[in-house]
Enzyme design. Structure first.
Site, PDB file in Angstrom:
ATOM      1  N   PHE A  46     -81.605  18.716   9.963  1.00 51.08           N
ATOM      2  CA  PHE A  46     -82.450  18.153   8.917  1.00 51.08           C
ATOM      3  C   PHE A  46     -83.247  19.284   8.288  1.00 51.08           C
ATOM      4  O   PHE A  46     -84.273  19.700   8.829  1.00 51.08           O
ATOM      5  CB  PHE A  46     -83.396  17.126   9.559  1.00 51.08           C
ATOM      6  CG  PHE A  46     -83.779  16.001   8.634  1.00 51.08           C
ATOM      7  CD1 PHE A  46     -83.274  15.910   7.353  1.00 51.08           C
ATOM      8  CD2 PHE A  46     -84.642  15.006   9.067  1.00 51.08           C
ATOM      9  CE1 PHE A  46     -83.620  14.869   6.518  1.00 51.08           C
ATOM     10  CE2 PHE A  46     -84.997  13.951   8.239  1.00 51.08           C
ATOM     11  CZ  PHE A  46     -84.483  13.877   6.965  1.00 51.08           C
ATOM     12  N   GLY A  50     -83.256  27.472  16.770  1.00 51.46           N
ATOM     13  CA  GLY A  50     -83.530  27.410  18.212  1.00 51.46           C
ATOM     14  C   GLY A  50     -82.296  27.339  19.096  1.00 51.46           C
ATOM     15  O   GLY A  50     -81.284  28.017  18.854  1.00 51.46           O
ATOM     16  N   LEU A  91     -89.570  29.321  25.092  1.00 49.94           N
ATOM     17  CA  LEU A  91     -89.272  30.316  24.062  1.00 49.94           C
ATOM     18  C   LEU A  91     -90.008  29.995  22.791  1.00 49.94           C
ATOM     19  O   LEU A  91     -90.347  28.844  22.539  1.00 49.94           O
ATOM     20  CB  LEU A  91     -87.772  30.268  23.762  1.00 49.94           C
ATOM     21  CG  LEU A  91     -86.893  31.062  24.698  1.00 49.94           C
ATOM     22  CD1 LEU A  91     -85.436  30.811  24.393  1.00 49.94           C
ATOM     23  CD2 LEU A  91     -87.179  32.550  24.533  1.00 49.94           C
ATOM     24  N   ASP A 124     -80.781  12.835   8.501  1.00 53.05           N
ATOM     25  CA  ASP A 124     -81.474  12.320   9.681  1.00 53.05           C
ATOM     26  C   ASP A 124     -80.481  11.878  10.770  1.00 53.05           C
ATOM     27  O   ASP A 124     -79.841  10.828  10.649  1.00 53.05           O
ATOM     28  CB  ASP A 124     -82.356  11.135   9.248  1.00 53.05           C
ATOM     29  CG  ASP A 124     -83.147  10.586  10.416  1.00 53.05           C
ATOM     30  OD1 ASP A 124     -83.081  11.173  11.522  1.00 53.05           O
ATOM     31  OD2 ASP A 124     -83.825   9.562  10.228  1.00 53.05           O
ATOM     32  N   TYR A 135     -97.650  19.137  29.297  1.00 53.07           N
ATOM     33  CA  TYR A 135     -96.202  19.068  29.060  1.00 53.07           C
ATOM     34  C   TYR A 135     -95.509  18.087  30.017  1.00 53.07           C
ATOM     35  O   TYR A 135     -95.341  16.922  29.690  1.00 53.07           O
ATOM     36  CB  TYR A 135     -95.542  20.461  29.100  1.00 53.07           C
ATOM     37  CG  TYR A 135     -94.193  20.380  28.435  1.00 53.07           C
ATOM     38  CD1 TYR A 135     -94.034  20.679  27.088  1.00 53.07           C
ATOM     39  CD2 TYR A 135     -93.078  19.884  29.125  1.00 53.07           C
ATOM     40  CE1 TYR A 135     -92.808  20.513  26.447  1.00 53.07           C
ATOM     41  CE2 TYR A 135     -91.857  19.703  28.497  1.00 53.07           C
ATOM     42  CZ  TYR A 135     -91.726  20.025  27.172  1.00 53.07           C
ATOM     43  OH  TYR A 135     -90.513  19.827  26.549  1.00 53.07           O
TER      44      TYR A 135
END
Ligand code: NAI
Length: 395
Positions: free
Chosen positions: A73, A51, A272, A110, A234
């Site tokens: 991760f 991303g 996106l 993590d 959202y």
């Protein structure tokens, strides 16, 4: 092995190393075609494997020759089982960077934990000295708090009342109504704990304490606003509360960086197709309509185009342009009045029958599979491919 896509709900449980490599090389080519950027030279990207974070890493390395450390991760491969796409993306990215003598090392673990922060600090001390830019691009459904050990889960729920609207199952193309029940109990606090700004601030404090931030240091985290249509689920929902917190954390961090003239920014990005956004109900339908309109208007962008614009036309200008709330906006084209008006008109018309014509469902689905290395031209998916790919600079 021969690798095919295997989907479960909104995720794909396999990934194709050659396709992921293609995805990376395409993004590198795009950045190289734009010429050199005068950006940061030493960059830490938290959430670097897919991303917006991945695009930020590629833009830094291939736009301004920056040394990058990426934290993420991801699952490594095992015999007969593919790695997650972020693993293959990183392997391909590092291979390409090292070929051009660009420093790139990665840490898989993590990012919320003290252990990974300490490991990263150690690596910066050994290899880079100080860093100029930290990109914070984590998207996670859970966070184990490093101080208490409590595991928090984030939710995607409206607040106050239930929300009913259309959504699309992009695998079948079926448009149907869904109702999302409102948040209860600790949903809001938990989501803020996972996706708010606390961990971002912890990272910057930890780096600052060790004197690892250069003067004029910058850090950027990514946020989203979106249209009225998706507001209940959202921006006015539990995730929106976390984004409010993230956005206000930018001011807290900037205050703490005064001595080194450091600045923290939030960049509001465009909607996106990523692994995270496909998990949010209603958003895939919105994105397939939005893509159609933005492509027609010639203003469609993917992660790499967005981040290139962030770096070249916002972040490194003498005066960084922001909105009244101090946020950088690269969602400006998505939010254009004419584009939003067209999307809401199409929204009313969207059904299983109309969507293939009025929306860009095909574009959505292709991009979804692209995230996992599938549906790329020039890759022979019938061929055997070695799933056991390693990341050369994994620490
Ligand atoms: P993504 O799912 O593609 O990437 C998430 C990254 O975080 C991956 O590198 C993953 O390995 C890493 N990660 C997740 N949990 C981790 C953990 N515990 N430790 C270390 N790494 C971990 O997500 P995407 O969409 O690029 O999101 C990044 C940011 O951009 C998020 O804050 C999101 O809200 C924001 N954003 C996304 C938009 C979208 O439409 N996708 C729009 C605007 C903002």
């Amino acid at each position: 092995m021969i690798i095919e896509p295997k989907t479960r709900g909104f995720i794909c449980t396999t990934a194709h190393p050659k396709g992921c490599e293609k995805n990376i090389l395409n993004q590198i080519d795009y950045i190289k075609s734009k010429g050199t950027l005068k950006n940061a030279k030493k960059v830490l990207v938290i959430g670097a494997s897919t991303g917006f974070g991945l695009a930020s890493r590629i833009t830094s390395a291939f736009g301004s020759n920056a040394s990058t450390i990426g934290v993420f991760f991801e699952k490594p491969p095992s015999e007969g089982r593919t790695a997650t796409s972020g693993w293959y993306n990183t392997a391909a990215f590092e291979k390409a960077a090292h070929k051009e003598d660009i420093y790139a090392k990665s840490i898989n673990g993590d990012a919320f934990s003290n252990e990974i922060k300490e490991k990263t600090i150690q690596l910066i001390k050994e290899d880079l000295g100080k860093i100029d830019l930290v990109i914070y691009s984590l998207a996670s459904p859970v966070r184990t708090h490093p101080e208490t050990g409590v595991r928090y889960k984030s939710t995607l729920k409206p607040i106050g009342s239930s929300y009913t609207n259309k959504t699309v199952d992009f695998h079948t193309g079926e448009v149907k109504e869904i109702t999302i029940e409102p948040s209860t109990g600790q949903d809001i606090e938990n989501t803020v704990t996972v996706m708010g700004g606390e961990d971002w601030e912890m990272w910057i404090n930890a780096l600052k304490k060790e004197n690892l931030l250069s003067s004029d240091f910058k850090t950027v985290a990514y946020s989203y606003i979106g249209p009225e249509l998706t507001k209940p689920v959202y921006r006015n929902g539990t995730i929106g509360k976390a984004k409010d917190h993230l956005e206000s954390t930018a001011f807290t961090i900037t205050n703490s960086l005064k001595e080194i003239n450091g600045k923290a920014f939030v960049s509001v990005n465009k909607a996106l197709v990523t692994q995270s956004s496909s998990a949010i109900p209603v958003i895939p339908l919105y994105i397939s309509l939005l893509y159609k309109i933005m492509k027609e208007e010639g203003v469609q962008e993917g992660c790499i185009e967005q981040i290139y614009r962030l770096f070249s036309e916002r972040l490194y200008l003498e005066n960084v342009p922001t909105d009244q709330q101090g946020r950088i906006r690269i969602d400006d084209w998505e939010m254009r009045d004419d584009i939003q008006e067209k999307v809401s008109k199409l929204w009313n018309e969207a059904s299983t029958e109309t969507l293939p014509v009025i929306g860009d469902l095909e574009g959505y689905t292709t991009e979804f599979f692209n995230l996992f290395g599938f549906k790329f031209e020039g890759i022979d998916y019938e061929n055997e491919v070695d799933e056991m790919v390693y990341i050369p600079g994994l620490v």
